[in-house]
Scaffold this motif. Structure first.
Motif, mmCIF file in Angstrom:
data_model
loop_
_atom_site.group_PDB
_atom_site.id
_atom_site.type_symbol
_atom_site.label_atom_id
_atom_site.label_comp_id
_atom_site.label_asym_id
_atom_site.label_seq_id
_atom_site.Cartn_x
_atom_site.Cartn_y
_atom_site.Cartn_z
ATOM 1 N N GLU A 181 0.817 -1.212 0.000
ATOM 2 C CA GLU A 181 0.000 0.000 0.000
ATOM 3 C C GLU A 181 0.855 1.268 0.000
ATOM 4 O O GLU A 181 0.380 2.352 -0.368
ATOM 5 C CB GLU A 181 -0.938 0.025 1.216
ATOM 6 C CG GLU A 181 -2.009 -1.030 1.205
ATOM 7 C CD GLU A 181 -1.520 -2.394 1.692
ATOM 8 O OE1 GLU A 181 -2.336 -3.339 1.703
ATOM 9 O OE2 GLU A 181 -0.326 -2.503 2.082
ATOM 10 N N LEU A 182 2.101 1.156 0.426
ATOM 11 C CA LEU A 182 2.984 2.328 0.508
ATOM 12 C C LEU A 182 3.883 2.467 -0.711
ATOM 13 O O LEU A 182 4.670 3.419 -0.797
ATOM 14 C CB LEU A 182 3.857 2.248 1.765
ATOM 15 C CG LEU A 182 3.136 2.145 3.113
ATOM 16 C CD1 LEU A 182 4.133 2.178 4.253
ATOM 17 C CD2 LEU A 182 2.099 3.235 3.277
ATOM 18 N N GLY A 183 3.773 1.540 -1.650
ATOM 19 C CA GLY A 183 4.652 1.554 -2.804
ATOM 20 C C GLY A 183 4.602 2.856 -3.577
ATOM 21 O O GLY A 183 3.539 3.317 -3.985
ATOM 22 N N GLY A 184 5.764 3.479 -3.785
ATOM 23 C CA GLY A 184 5.857 4.728 -4.527
ATOM 24 C C GLY A 184 5.402 5.955 -3.783
ATOM 25 O O GLY A 184 5.389 7.052 -4.348
ATOM 26 N N LEU A 185 5.044 5.806 -2.506
ATOM 27 C CA LEU A 185 4.501 6.935 -1.738
ATOM 28 C C LEU A 185 5.403 7.347 -0.574
ATOM 29 O O LEU A 185 5.109 8.338 0.096
ATOM 30 C CB LEU A 185 3.108 6.595 -1.196
ATOM 31 C CG LEU A 185 2.034 6.281 -2.250
ATOM 32 C CD1 LEU A 185 0.731 5.901 -1.571
ATOM 33 C CD2 LEU A 185 1.826 7.467 -3.187
ATOM 34 N N VAL A 186 6.486 6.584 -0.328
ATOM 35 C CA VAL A 186 7.349 6.901 0.810
ATOM 36 C C VAL A 186 8.810 6.749 0.422
ATOM 37 O O VAL A 186 9.157 6.080 -0.558
ATOM 38 C CB VAL A 186 7.050 5.988 2.026
ATOM 39 C CG1 VAL A 186 5.613 6.153 2.495
ATOM 40 C CG2 VAL A 186 7.354 4.524 1.701
ATOM 41 N N GLU A 187 9.651 7.375 1.211
ATOM 42 C CA GLU A 187 11.093 7.186 1.118
ATOM 43 C C GLU A 187 11.612 6.853 2.509
ATOM 44 O O GLU A 187 11.150 7.434 3.506
ATOM 45 C CB GLU A 187 11.786 8.436 0.587
ATOM 46 C CG GLU A 187 13.294 8.277 0.442
ATOM 47 C CD GLU A 187 13.989 9.508 -0.107
ATOM 48 O OE1 GLU A 187 15.123 9.378 -0.605
ATOM 49 O OE2 GLU A 187 13.403 10.606 -0.014
ATOM 50 N N LEU A 188 12.555 5.929 2.599
ATOM 51 C CA LEU A 188 13.186 5.581 3.859
ATOM 52 C C LEU A 188 14.463 6.396 3.999
ATOM 53 O O LEU A 188 15.217 6.565 3.036
ATOM 54 C CB LEU A 188 13.516 4.089 3.901
ATOM 55 C CG LEU A 188 12.364 3.130 3.580
ATOM 56 C CD1 LEU A 188 12.834 1.687 3.704
ATOM 57 C CD2 LEU A 188 11.175 3.390 4.482
ATOM 58 N N ALA A 189 14.715 6.884 5.213
ATOM 59 C CA ALA A 189 15.893 7.728 5.416
ATOM 60 C C ALA A 189 16.327 7.663 6.867
ATOM 61 O O ALA A 189 15.552 7.257 7.753
ATOM 62 C CB ALA A 189 15.583 9.170 5.025
ATOM 63 N N TYR A 190 17.560 8.059 7.095
ATOM 64 C CA TYR A 190 18.071 8.267 8.448
ATOM 65 C C TYR A 190 18.204 9.768 8.688
ATOM 66 O O TYR A 190 18.499 10.536 7.773
ATOM 67 C CB TYR A 190 19.468 7.659 8.615
ATOM 68 C CG TYR A 190 19.522 6.150 8.604
ATOM 69 C CD1 TYR A 190 19.006 5.401 9.658
ATOM 70 C CD2 TYR A 190 20.141 5.470 7.550
ATOM 71 C CE1 TYR A 190 19.084 4.015 9.655
ATOM 72 C CE2 TYR A 190 20.237 4.081 7.539
ATOM 73 C CZ TYR A 190 19.693 3.354 8.600
ATOM 74 O OH TYR A 190 19.785 1.991 8.594
ATOM 75 N N ASP A 191 18.011 10.172 9.945
ATOM 76 C CA ASP A 191 18.403 11.529 10.289
ATOM 77 C C ASP A 191 19.876 11.512 10.694
ATOM 78 O O ASP A 191 20.529 10.469 10.688
ATOM 79 C CB ASP A 191 17.495 12.114 11.382
ATOM 80 C CG ASP A 191 17.600 11.373 12.713
ATOM 81 O OD1 ASP A 191 18.607 10.648 12.936
ATOM 82 O OD2 ASP A 191 16.683 11.521 13.539
ATOM 83 N N THR A 192 20.422 12.662 11.030
ATOM 84 C CA THR A 192 21.855 12.725 11.338
ATOM 85 C C THR A 192 22.184 12.104 12.692
ATOM 86 O O THR A 192 23.355 11.971 13.040
ATOM 87 C CB THR A 192 22.340 14.186 11.311
ATOM 88 O OG1 THR A 192 21.526 14.975 12.194
ATOM 89 C CG2 THR A 192 22.241 14.748 9.900
ATOM 90 N N ASN A 193 21.146 11.709 13.429
ATOM 91 C CA ASN A 193 21.349 10.976 14.675
ATOM 92 C C ASN A 193 21.241 9.470 14.442
ATOM 93 O O ASN A 193 21.138 8.696 15.386
ATOM 94 C CB ASN A 193 20.330 11.434 15.726
ATOM 95 C CG ASN A 193 20.720 11.044 17.120
ATOM 96 O OD1 ASN A 193 21.890 10.987 17.474
ATOM 97 N ND2 ASN A 193 19.723 10.742 17.944
ATOM 98 N N ASN A 194 21.192 9.103 13.143
ATOM 99 C CA ASN A 194 21.129 7.699 12.729
ATOM 100 C C ASN A 194 19.808 7.030 13.101
ATOM 101 O O ASN A 194 19.732 5.806 13.244
ATOM 102 C CB ASN A 194 22.302 6.886 13.306
ATOM 103 C CG ASN A 194 22.756 5.795 12.347
ATOM 104 O OD1 ASN A 194 22.618 5.931 11.136
ATOM 105 N ND2 ASN A 194 23.296 4.709 12.890
#
Length: 528
Positions: free
Chosen positions: A127-140
């Motif tokens: 359901e989330l395909g193409g709608l989100v990006e995974l990322a880290y903040d600078t605190n990992n």
């Protein structure tokens, strides 16, 4: 009679609805709406149906005012059941989308350990395909970023959810907007039209310019004669606008209640956080009859339900130049994009960041930082405003906090000394979970929630703001004390309430330091 010139009655109101619930940012913006529908509104209806008397009794208990209880009589429980069934049937995709967000957040907590996130994309719920990006903040720390503009183009955002109820202001407090859905009623005109429908602009434009029953019936696409008769009850042959709604010289500020100000010169008019009474018979308040015909700018300070009030904004559409909103953090679950939200409702929007300027005839508005008040969530779509007009500078502080007075020293260094400051002092606000529970993908304890409140400045903080800005006048908004906005604020104060005690302390400080001050309630006007 269809061709007789008609005006909209001054006490006509609109309640914008999504799946029967009162519409505001977190129930309309698609990502947040899915979360609220799934984890707040559906469980709320289910709880009511298990025991209607408990909800009704709690709704009538002053000590529980503003609680999440459905205030609908038990004799209408069947209609509530039908509403719940329709949501589960027609919004199954939204409900599954919200569950997918919870699953994805849980997967990130378990699997994102500081290494490459690429292998996790195939593990995301479809359901989330193409709608989100995974990322880290600078605190990992891992995070899920939503591509909001894309979500608005997906089936998760459906205008089929939207409808409006048109009626006459009842003269008594409407049910609390965050908890009680609106059912059909003989004295209410129900229209299954989206909020951006041009017919609404035509209808509310009839406050300023006459129309006809026939024209408005066609504009609203009324389905039958019965609906037309209901519409006719909202109209009158007599205009009601007050002749002093414009000015010929100098500058004027009028206080319309809560955080709503109208700032005027002969060349321009600005309104802040529009929230306007429709009852022009009660006295002691400005109403739609007192608004200038055209508003160059609408300034929105933040996205809370008492500051970006859709039932007011929809009534202003067609008579505003631009709605100025603060820039969001782009894809943060707790920080929906206000510009996207309002533009999808048919309003002209300008998005600003700190120290951006917006010009208007004879003056300018500068967006200034808004500190605190959002329960320590990473919400950036909030802004105070510095307005320069008719030789004066006005600071519109809304619910911002003085927790770090040095911020206001930076503002003064950049913009100069302010003449007048308007502030909110709801210094003991609701806890985190009261407004944001449905968006929290990881539980918090009650002790943690209670420590993180939706609070503005106390007396010490407000004094620091005024000192750093150099203001010689400081006015404190009414903090939900107006009787006509109880359905949104659900605020109850006593003489011993800490909020009012802090206002008194602040006013004493002002008196000792040569600052003119007042705690506003009802209408007020300043001229220069």
């Amino acid at each position: 009679m269809d061709n007789e010139p008609r005006f909209l009655r001054p006490n006509a109101i609109i309640e914008p609805l999504v799946d029967g619930f009162y519409a505001w940012v977190l129930t309309v913006a698609p990502v947040q709406a899915a979360m609220n529908l799934t984890f707040l509104q559906v469980p709320l209806l289910e709880s009511y149906l298990q025991s209607p008397p408990v909800h009704i009794a709690a709704s009538q208990n002053p000590a529980l005012r503003g609680g999440y209880f459905v205030n609908i009589g038990e004799d209408r429980a069947g209609e509530v059941r039908a509403l719940l069934d329709s949501i589960k049937r027609d919004r199954a995709e939204m409900l599954r989308f919200a569950e997918a967000i919870m699953e994805a957040e849980d997967m990130l907590r378990q699997s994102a350990s500081g290494f490459d996130l690429t292998p996790l994309y195939p593990k995301l719920p479809p359901e989330l395909g193409g709608l989100v990006e995974l990322a880290y903040d600078t605190n990992n720390q891992p995070t899920l970023r939503f591509m909001e503009p894309v979500v608005y183009t997906s089936s998760i955002y459906s205008e089929d959810r939207q409808s409006v109820q048109l009626s006459i202001e009842p003269g008594y407090e409407r049910p609390f907007i965050l908890s009680t859905p609106r059912l059909s009623s003989p004295d209410v005109l129900d229209l299954r039209i989206p909020f951006r429908h041009p017919g609404l602009e035509a209808l509310f434009g009839a406050r300023v310019r006459p129309s006809t029953l026939g024209e408005l019936r066609e504009a609203l696409e009324l389905p039958d004669d019965a609906a037309a008769r209901q519409l006719e009850g909202l109209l009158t042959t007599q205009p009601s606008l007050n002749s002093d709604r414009h000015i010929d010289g100098g500058g004027r500020i009028r206080y319309f209640g809560h955080a709503c100000l109208v700032l005027q010169t002969p060349e321009a008019a600005i309104i802040t956080d529009p929230f306007i009474s429709a009852d022009n018979t009660a006295g002691g308040r400005y109403t739609y009859d007192d608004l200038p015909d055209y508003l160059d700018l609408v300034l929105v300070t933040h996205g809370h339900q008492d500051h970006i009030v859709l039932e007011t904004l929809l009534q202003l559409r067609g008579r505003v130049g631009q709605v100025v909103v603060p820039r969001s953090s782009r894809g943060n679950l707790c920080d929906p994009n206000l510009a996207l939200y309002l533009s999808h409702l048919g309003l002209p929007v300008t998005e600003v960041d700190d120290f951006d300027e917006v010009a208007f005839p004879g003056g300018k508005v500068v967006a200034t930082p808004f500190l605190g008040e959002h329960a320590d969530l990473d919400i950036r779509s909030k802004s105070t405003f510095w307005v320069e007009m008719a030789g004066r500078s006005i600071f519109v502080g809304a619910d911002s906090s003085g927790i770090d007075p040095l911020l206001y020293r930076h503002i003064r260094r950049h913009l100069g000394t302010v003449d007048v400051a308007f502030l909110g002092m709801e210094c003991d606000g609701a806890p985190l979970t009261w407004l944001y529970q449905a968006l929290l993908t990881r539980p918090v304890t009650k002790k943690m929630s209670d420590s993180r409140k939706l609070s503005g400045s106390n007396a010490e903080q407000a004094s620091a703001i005024v000192t750093e800005l150099g203001a010689t006048e400081a006015y404190i908004y009414a903090m939900g004390e107006e009787s006509w906005l109880g359905h949104v604020m659900a605020t109850s104060y006593t003489d011993d309430s800490v909020q009012l005690k802090e206002v008194e302390k602040f006013q004493s400080w002002c008196a000792d330091n040569g600052v003119k001050s007042e705690h506003l309630l009802g209408q007020q006007e300043w001229r220069w």
